[in-house]
Write a protein that holds these residues in place. Sequence first.
Motif, PDB file in Angstrom:
ATOM      1  N   UNK A   1       0.849  -1.191   0.000  1.00 32.60           N
ATOM      2  CA  UNK A   1       0.000   0.000   0.000  1.00 32.60           C
ATOM      3  C   UNK A   1       0.884   1.240   0.000  1.00 32.60           C
ATOM      4  N   UNK A   2       0.445   2.247  -0.747  1.00 28.20           N
ATOM      5  CA  UNK A   2       1.149   3.531  -0.772  1.00 28.20           C
ATOM      6  C   UNK A   2       0.115   4.641  -0.879  1.00 28.20           C
ATOM      7  N   UNK A   3      -0.079   5.344   0.245  1.00 23.30           N
ATOM      8  CA  UNK A   3      -1.076   6.422   0.330  1.00 23.30           C
ATOM      9  C   UNK A   3      -2.451   5.873  -0.060  1.00 23.30           C
ATOM     10  N   UNK A   4      -3.068   6.427  -1.115  1.00 23.01           N
ATOM     11  CA  UNK A   4      -4.398   5.980  -1.525  1.00 23.01           C
ATOM     12  C   UNK A   4      -4.376   4.799  -2.496  1.00 23.01           C
ATOM     13  N   UNK A   5      -3.188   4.299  -2.767  1.00 19.92           N
ATOM     14  CA  UNK A   5      -3.030   3.238  -3.766  1.00 19.92           C
ATOM     15  C   UNK A   5      -2.522   1.949  -3.123  1.00 19.92           C
ATOM     16  N   UNK A   6      -2.780   0.854  -3.800  1.00 22.74           N
ATOM     17  CA  UNK A   6      -2.176  -0.441  -3.458  1.00 22.74           C
ATOM     18  C   UNK A   6      -1.851  -1.169  -4.759  1.00 22.74           C
ATOM     19  N   UNK A   7      -0.748  -1.913  -4.758  1.00 20.26           N
ATOM     20  CA  UNK A   7      -0.293  -2.604  -5.957  1.00 20.26           C
ATOM     21  C   UNK A   7       0.084  -4.038  -5.604  1.00 20.26           C
ATOM     22  N   UNK A   8      -0.092  -4.928  -6.566  1.00 24.66           N
ATOM     23  CA  UNK A   8       0.223  -6.327  -6.327  1.00 24.66           C
ATOM     24  C   UNK A   8       0.754  -7.023  -7.561  1.00 24.66           C
ATOM     25  N   UNK A   9       1.559  -8.051  -7.346  1.00 24.30           N
ATOM     26  CA  UNK A   9       2.089  -8.897  -8.416  1.00 24.30           C
ATOM     27  C   UNK A   9       1.961 -10.338  -7.949  1.00 24.30           C
ATOM     28  N   UNK A  10       1.300 -11.188  -8.755  1.00 24.00           N
ATOM     29  CA  UNK A  10       1.090 -12.575  -8.339  1.00 24.00           C
ATOM     30  C   UNK A  10       1.213 -13.534  -9.501  1.00 24.00           C
ATOM     31  N   UNK A  11       1.393 -14.806  -9.181  1.00 22.67           N
ATOM     32  CA  UNK A  11       1.465 -15.873 -10.181  1.00 22.67           C
ATOM     33  C   UNK A  11       0.501 -16.986  -9.788  1.00 22.67           C
ATOM     34  N   UNK A  12      -0.146 -17.573 -10.783  1.00 26.20           N
ATOM     35  CA  UNK A  12      -1.192 -18.572 -10.531  1.00 26.20           C
ATOM     36  C   UNK A  12      -1.116 -19.685 -11.564  1.00 26.20           C
ATOM     37  N   UNK A  13      -1.413 -20.909 -11.129  1.00 24.63           N
ATOM     38  CA  UNK A  13      -1.519 -22.056 -12.038  1.00 24.63           C
ATOM     39  C   UNK A  13      -2.879 -22.716 -11.836  1.00 24.63           C
ATOM     40  N   UNK A  14      -3.520 -23.121 -12.934  1.00 28.37           N
ATOM     41  CA  UNK A  14      -4.851 -23.723 -12.889  1.00 28.37           C
ATOM     42  C   UNK A  14      -4.850 -25.095 -13.554  1.00 28.37           C
ATOM     43  N   UNK A  15      -5.661 -25.997 -12.994  1.00 27.00           N
ATOM     44  CA  UNK A  15      -5.922 -27.305 -13.602  1.00 27.00           C
ATOM     45  C   UNK A  15      -7.418 -27.566 -13.528  1.00 27.00           C
ATOM     46  N   UNK A  16      -8.009 -27.977 -14.653  1.00 24.86           N
ATOM     47  CA  UNK A  16      -9.421 -28.355 -14.683  1.00 24.86           C
ATOM     48  C   UNK A  16      -9.569 -29.645 -15.476  1.00 24.86           C
ATOM     49  N   UNK A  17     -10.357 -30.588 -14.944  1.00 23.99           N
ATOM     50  CA  UNK A  17     -10.667 -31.831 -15.646  1.00 23.99           C
ATOM     51  C   UNK A  17     -12.121 -32.173 -15.361  1.00 23.99           C
ATOM     52  N   UNK A  18     -12.917 -32.353 -16.406  1.00 25.65           N
ATOM     53  CA  UNK A  18     -14.367 -32.434 -16.223  1.00 25.65           C
ATOM     54  C   UNK A  18     -15.016 -33.468 -17.124  1.00 25.65           C
ATOM     55  N   UNK A  19     -16.031 -34.124 -16.590  1.00 28.49           N
ATOM     56  CA  UNK A  19     -17.012 -34.854 -17.388  1.00 28.49           C
ATOM     57  C   UNK A  19     -18.324 -34.090 -17.227  1.00 28.49           C
ATOM     58  N   UNK A  20     -18.879 -33.590 -18.319  1.00 28.85           N
ATOM     59  CA  UNK A  20     -19.973 -32.629 -18.261  1.00 28.85           C
ATOM     60  C   UNK A  20     -21.205 -33.180 -18.972  1.00 28.85           C
TER      61      UNK A  20
END
Length: 455
Positions: free
Chosen positions: A104-123
């Motif tokens: 957070x910096x004054x009225x602002x906030x900043x972020x950096x992130x990394x994500x991995x996803x896995x999906x397996x489905x019978x629909x």
Amino acid sequence: MKKSLLLLSSVITFVSYSQDHFSGINTSKRVGILNSTVNPAELINMTNTYEISIFNVSTIVSNNKITFQEIMKGENIDDKFFSGNEPANMRLDAVIYGPAFAMKYKKWAFGLNSTAYVKANAIDVDVNFGKALTNSFVGVDHINTHYNQRMNAASWGEIGLSASRNLFDNNTHKFSAGATFKLLFPGSFMNLGVSNLEGDVTNVLGNVNLTNATAQVNIAYSGSLANNYNDASNYSKFFAGGLNGVGADIGVNYQWKQKRYDEEVNENASPTTDYKLNLGLSVRNIGTMTFKDNNNVSTNYNLNIDASQGESLNLNQFDGSESITDIEQVLLDSGYLTKTDGQKDFRIKLPTVINIYADYQLASKWYVSAYIQQKLNDDSENDFTTIQNVLTLTPRFSGKHYEIYVPFTKNEVSDFTTGFGFRLGGFYMGSGSIVTALINDSTQADFYLGFRVGI
């Protein structure tokens, strides 16, 4: 074919390793990077000026036919999965939040992130067709489905850049807005869609044939999932396809604030600002990604098996199939497929959702939150990954350094579940279904944990 239809081998493997992800903790009063994955506007509400997220993982396995206890007992899963008249559904959904940083910096906030996803489905698998594929009926059965049956799996990675800002802030009210810009790295993908299937299935002494049949078929694959969908390692190629897509989350937040004395520090201390009510609205997963690989293909076919010409397709040929390419080759060799169109590189849409939530302070350290996740995509379309509609109510007891909560959830696929979770400092662990899985006939099993450091 029954392996490919159910994806059970992959599901069981993932359970041994480890749709409302992080149910209960994702609306915690201890605000951090995890809250911003639900609504980027929450980033400015972080409890600490800086936060480093070390590791967070959540895995959900849900279906609408088989209970968790039946799976653990090793009962006949095929018969259970294709019981009743309602189409069968099974979803595996895993997310890993890697290293992340926010400030957070004054009225602002900043972020950096990394994500991995896995999906397996019978629909939406037709139960009568499923019984035919697993040889669990004898005689003749007429299949007539007016929807798209899908076997679908995908993996991809994301790098997110977030920003949030206070728009208005006084002693009573606070408004903020935020957005996350995502760089998408498609990993691997497969889809087998069979829509509007109509035909006759016969089983004579275990010899199963499909005759007098028509359908539209989509076969698409990219990367490692073209090779073997039973090998768990093929789902881990999160960033294999390089940067080939962009996405975004946007959100707004409102807090009704009040003064309170922090009794955990000193009952005679000066009052600090807390919220009585926290409201949020966000739209997440806006965007698309293009799969590009040497083995890329997405092809639409018409299936036509003319009984008047003595034609039939022996379904026993699919028993040894372990890849989408095996299935495609059997169908092509049969001569009953006619290609209508296709492309090498194809675009897949993210599972866009609207999130609405409210967290209310009942008294002192007692809170209750309501959370809604509503998908905007149609799971029947071949160019979508999937997500579930979810409604969660979570009462909790929340102090500065600890938290205990019990989420009650209504899921689109697995219906009602109840779980339990806790937070101790920056560490948390929980499940949205552990209670019902142990004492009731729950058709969902999920688990999550994570650790972050606030400064």
